[in-house]
Design a protein around this motif. Structure first.
Motif, PDB file in Angstrom:
ATOM      1  N   ALA A  19       7.396 -21.155  21.836  1.00 41.15           N
ATOM      2  CA  ALA A  19       7.343 -21.180  20.367  1.00 41.15           C
ATOM      3  C   ALA A  19       6.506 -20.013  19.847  1.00 41.15           C
ATOM      4  CB  ALA A  19       6.777 -22.515  19.876  1.00 41.15           C
ATOM      5  N   GLU A  20       5.348 -19.812  20.446  1.00 39.30           N
ATOM      6  CA  GLU A  20       4.470 -18.699  20.038  1.00 39.30           C
ATOM      7  C   GLU A  20       5.137 -17.350  20.276  1.00 39.30           C
ATOM      8  OE1 GLU A  20       1.429 -18.410  18.589  1.00 39.30           O
ATOM      9  OE2 GLU A  20       1.436 -20.569  18.230  1.00 39.30           O
ATOM     10  N   THR A  21       5.760 -17.199  21.438  1.00 42.45           N
ATOM     11  CA  THR A  21       6.420 -15.935  21.784  1.00 42.45           C
ATOM     12  C   THR A  21       7.533 -15.616  20.789  1.00 42.45           C
ATOM     13  OG1 THR A  21       5.915 -16.260  24.126  1.00 42.45           O
ATOM     14  CG2 THR A  21       7.688 -14.724  23.602  1.00 42.45           C
ATOM     15  N   LEU A  22       8.343 -16.623  20.459  1.00 36.78           N
ATOM     16  CA  LEU A  22       9.434 -16.384  19.509  1.00 36.78           C
ATOM     17  C   LEU A  22       8.902 -15.999  18.141  1.00 36.78           C
ATOM     18  CD1 LEU A  22      11.896 -19.278  20.471  1.00 36.78           C
ATOM     19  CD2 LEU A  22      12.076 -16.843  21.039  1.00 36.78           C
ATOM     20  N   ARG A  23       7.809 -16.622  17.708  1.00 35.29           N
ATOM     21  CA  ARG A  23       7.214 -16.271  16.403  1.00 35.29           C
ATOM     22  C   ARG A  23       6.716 -14.836  16.395  1.00 35.29           C
ATOM     23  NH1 ARG A  23       3.588 -21.670  16.166  1.00 35.29           N
ATOM     24  NH2 ARG A  23       5.338 -23.112  16.371  1.00 35.29           N
ATOM     25  N   GLU A  24       6.224 -14.377  17.544  1.00 34.30           N
ATOM     26  CA  GLU A  24       5.744 -12.992  17.641  1.00 34.30           C
ATOM     27  C   GLU A  24       6.899 -11.999  17.659  1.00 34.30           C
ATOM     28  OE1 GLU A  24       3.306 -13.017  21.160  1.00 34.30           O
ATOM     29  OE2 GLU A  24       1.775 -14.283  20.215  1.00 34.30           O
ATOM     30  N   HIS A  74       4.715 -27.579  18.603  1.00 29.14           N
ATOM     31  CA  HIS A  74       5.961 -27.916  19.300  1.00 29.14           C
ATOM     32  C   HIS A  74       7.241 -27.613  18.521  1.00 29.14           C
ATOM     33  CE1 HIS A  74       3.919 -30.047  22.555  1.00 29.14           C
ATOM     34  NE2 HIS A  74       3.091 -30.477  21.630  1.00 29.14           N
ATOM     35  N   TRP A  75       7.119 -27.208  17.262  1.00 28.58           N
ATOM     36  CA  TRP A  75       8.309 -27.018  16.433  1.00 28.58           C
ATOM     37  C   TRP A  75       8.293 -25.649  15.758  1.00 28.58           C
ATOM     38  CZ3 TRP A  75      12.363 -30.449  15.740  1.00 28.58           C
ATOM     39  CH2 TRP A  75      12.200 -31.699  16.345  1.00 28.58           C
ATOM     40  N   ASN A  76       9.477 -25.037  15.688  1.00 32.03           N
ATOM     41  CA  ASN A  76       9.678 -23.802  14.946  1.00 32.03           C
ATOM     42  C   ASN A  76      10.678 -24.033  13.822  1.00 32.03           C
ATOM     43  OD1 ASN A  76       7.983 -22.047  16.318  1.00 32.03           O
ATOM     44  ND2 ASN A  76       9.565 -21.352  17.735  1.00 32.03           N
ATOM     45  N   THR A  77      10.467 -23.333  12.730  1.00 29.60           N
ATOM     46  CA  THR A  77      11.471 -23.226  11.674  1.00 29.60           C
ATOM     47  C   THR A  77      12.157 -21.877  11.852  1.00 29.60           C
ATOM     48  OG1 THR A  77      10.242 -24.599  10.112  1.00 29.60           O
ATOM     49  CG2 THR A  77      11.847 -23.055   9.179  1.00 29.60           C
ATOM     50  N   VAL A  78      13.468 -21.913  11.917  1.00 28.50           N
ATOM     51  CA  VAL A  78      14.259 -20.698  12.094  1.00 28.50           C
ATOM     52  C   VAL A  78      15.018 -20.435  10.805  1.00 28.50           C
ATOM     53  CG1 VAL A  78      16.086 -19.596  13.439  1.00 28.50           C
ATOM     54  CG2 VAL A  78      14.499 -21.200  14.561  1.00 28.50           C
ATOM     55  N   VAL A  79      14.790 -19.257  10.229  1.00 26.75           N
ATOM     56  CA  VAL A  79      15.501 -18.831   9.028  1.00 26.75           C
ATOM     57  C   VAL A  79      16.717 -18.028   9.486  1.00 26.75           C
ATOM     58  CG1 VAL A  79      15.353 -17.544   6.867  1.00 26.75           C
ATOM     59  CG2 VAL A  79      13.320 -18.741   7.752  1.00 26.75           C
ATOM     60  N   VAL A  80      17.890 -18.500   9.119  1.00 29.65           N
ATOM     61  CA  VAL A  80      19.136 -17.849   9.545  1.00 29.65           C
ATOM     62  C   VAL A  80      19.464 -16.762   8.524  1.00 29.65           C
ATOM     63  CG1 VAL A  80      21.549 -18.212  10.203  1.00 29.65           C
ATOM     64  CG2 VAL A  80      19.847 -20.019  10.606  1.00 29.65           C
ATOM     65  N   TYR A  82      10.141 -12.497  16.436  1.00 31.93           N
ATOM     66  CA  TYR A  82      11.114 -12.578  15.336  1.00 31.93           C
ATOM     67  C   TYR A  82      10.420 -12.994  14.038  1.00 31.93           C
ATOM     68  CZ  TYR A  82      14.412 -12.652  19.223  1.00 31.93           C
ATOM     69  OH  TYR A  82      15.112 -12.357  20.369  1.00 31.93           O
ATOM     70  N   THR A  83      10.574 -12.201  13.007  1.00 30.55           N
ATOM     71  CA  THR A  83       9.970 -12.547  11.715  1.00 30.55           C
ATOM     72  C   THR A  83      10.645 -13.758  11.081  1.00 30.55           C
ATOM     73  OG1 THR A  83      11.403 -10.974  10.562  1.00 30.55           O
ATOM     74  CG2 THR A  83       9.217 -10.187  11.235  1.00 30.55           C
ATOM     75  N   SER A  84      11.864 -14.085  11.525  1.00 32.62           N
ATOM     76  CA  SER A  84      12.586 -15.230  10.967  1.00 32.62           C
ATOM     77  C   SER A  84      12.263 -16.538  11.690  1.00 32.62           C
ATOM     78  CB  SER A  84      14.094 -14.971  11.015  1.00 32.62           C
ATOM     79  OG  SER A  84      14.517 -14.793  12.352  1.00 32.62           O
ATOM     80  N   VAL A  85      11.353 -16.504  12.658  1.00 36.98           N
ATOM     81  CA  VAL A  85      10.913 -17.713  13.361  1.00 36.98           C
ATOM     82  C   VAL A  85       9.479 -17.998  12.933  1.00 36.98           C
ATOM     83  CG1 VAL A  85      10.512 -18.824  15.590  1.00 36.98           C
ATOM     84  CG2 VAL A  85      12.444 -17.243  15.307  1.00 36.98           C
ATOM     85  N   LEU A  86       9.291 -19.158  12.331  1.00 39.72           N
ATOM     86  CA  LEU A  86       8.009 -19.538  11.728  1.00 39.72           C
ATOM     87  C   LEU A  86       7.515 -20.846  12.334  1.00 39.72           C
ATOM     88  CD1 LEU A  86       9.317 -19.040   8.087  1.00 39.72           C
ATOM     89  CD2 LEU A  86       8.026 -17.371   9.432  1.00 39.72           C
ATOM     90  N   PRO A  87       6.229 -21.144  12.181  1.00 40.23           N
ATOM     91  CA  PRO A  87       5.749 -22.460  12.608  1.00 40.23           C
ATOM     92  C   PRO A  87       6.534 -23.553  11.881  1.00 40.23           C
ATOM     93  CG  PRO A  87       3.904 -21.021  12.073  1.00 40.23           C
ATOM     94  CD  PRO A  87       5.158 -20.313  11.635  1.00 40.23           C
ATOM     95  N   GLY A  88       6.816 -24.634  12.567  1.00 39.77           N
ATOM     96  CA  GLY A  88       7.653 -25.707  12.029  1.00 39.77           C
ATOM     97  C   GLY A  88       7.159 -26.266  10.707  1.00 39.77           C
ATOM     98  N   TYR A  89       7.974 -26.150   9.678  1.00 35.60           N
ATOM     99  CA  TYR A  89       7.652 -26.643   8.346  1.00 35.60           C
ATOM    100  C   TYR A  89       7.614 -28.165   8.360  1.00 35.60           C
ATOM    101  CZ  TYR A  89       8.010 -27.268   3.290  1.00 35.60           C
ATOM    102  OH  TYR A  89       7.786 -27.637   1.986  1.00 35.60           O
ATOM    103  N   HIS A  90       6.499 -28.740   7.947  1.00 36.94           N
ATOM    104  CA  HIS A  90       6.290 -30.196   7.925  1.00 36.94           C
ATOM    105  C   HIS A  90       6.399 -30.838   9.310  1.00 36.94           C
ATOM    106  CE1 HIS A  90       5.682 -30.909   3.720  1.00 36.94           C
ATOM    107  NE2 HIS A  90       6.847 -30.381   3.378  1.00 36.94           N
ATOM    108  N   MET A  91       6.143 -30.051  10.352  1.00 35.64           N
ATOM    109  CA  MET A  91       6.253 -30.556  11.720  1.00 35.64           C
ATOM    110  C   MET A  91       4.988 -30.164  12.486  1.00 35.64           C
ATOM    111  SD  MET A  91       9.323 -31.826  11.522  1.00 35.64           S
ATOM    112  CE  MET A  91      10.064 -32.108  13.109  1.00 35.64           C
ATOM    113  N   ASN A  92       4.853 -30.684  13.712  1.00 38.45           N
ATOM    114  CA  ASN A  92       3.766 -30.275  14.595  1.00 38.45           C
ATOM    115  C   ASN A  92       4.020 -28.820  14.973  1.00 38.45           C
ATOM    116  OD1 ASN A  92       2.275 -29.641  16.959  1.00 38.45           O
ATOM    117  ND2 ASN A  92       2.135 -31.793  17.500  1.00 38.45           N
ATOM    118  N   LYS A  93       3.190 -27.926  14.484  1.00 38.49           N
ATOM    119  CA  LYS A  93       3.428 -26.499  14.634  1.00 38.49           C
ATOM    120  C   LYS A  93       3.278 -26.008  16.071  1.00 38.49           C
ATOM    121  CE  LYS A  93       2.459 -25.951   9.810  1.00 38.49           C
ATOM    122  NZ  LYS A  93       3.471 -26.912   9.550  1.00 38.49           N
TER     123      LYS A  93
END
Length: 108
Positions: free
Chosen positions: A57-62, A77-83, A64-75
């Motif tokens: 999760a951390e690696t993907l956030r680093e 274990h969860w990512n939010t992906v902006v398509v 890709y700018t479109s991968v963010l910590p999970g919105y309203h989730m345990n950050k």
């Protein structure tokens, strides 16, 4: 990837159920009664939350700018992906499958 493609891909996995437990604007996909993906139907561009191994999760956030910590989730274990077109559909599908597999392997 659009919402129809996302739904179709999620439903291809075994034992997947879809529903709206949080209201009519949030589509949720579960396996074994546990969420592996959720998406807001009103988001433009499309966004979805997927479960992810914490290190990945951390690696993907680093990466890709479109991968963010999970919105309203345990950050952790969860990512939010902006398509937004910056990530190829094959990678989006890989992340969805990873999330499915993480949840599916934790059978009741």
């Amino acid at each position: 990837m659009n919402i129809e493609d996302l739904r179709e891909y999620c439903l291809q996995h075994p034992f997947v159920e879809e529903g709206f437990p949080f209201g009519p604007e949030t589509l949720v996909f579960k396996v074994n009664g546990k969420i592996f993906l959720l998406t807001g139907l009103d988001n433009d561009p499309l966004q979805f939350n997927v479960k992810c191994d914490p290190e990945k999760a951390e690696t993907l956030r680093e990466q890709y700018t479109s991968v963010l910590p999970g919105y309203h989730m345990n950050k952790k274990h969860w990512n939010t992906v902006v398509v937004d077109g910056s990530v190829p559909a094959r990678l989006l599908k890989e992340w969805i499958t990873d999330s499915y597999n993480l949840v599916a392997k934790n059978r009741k």
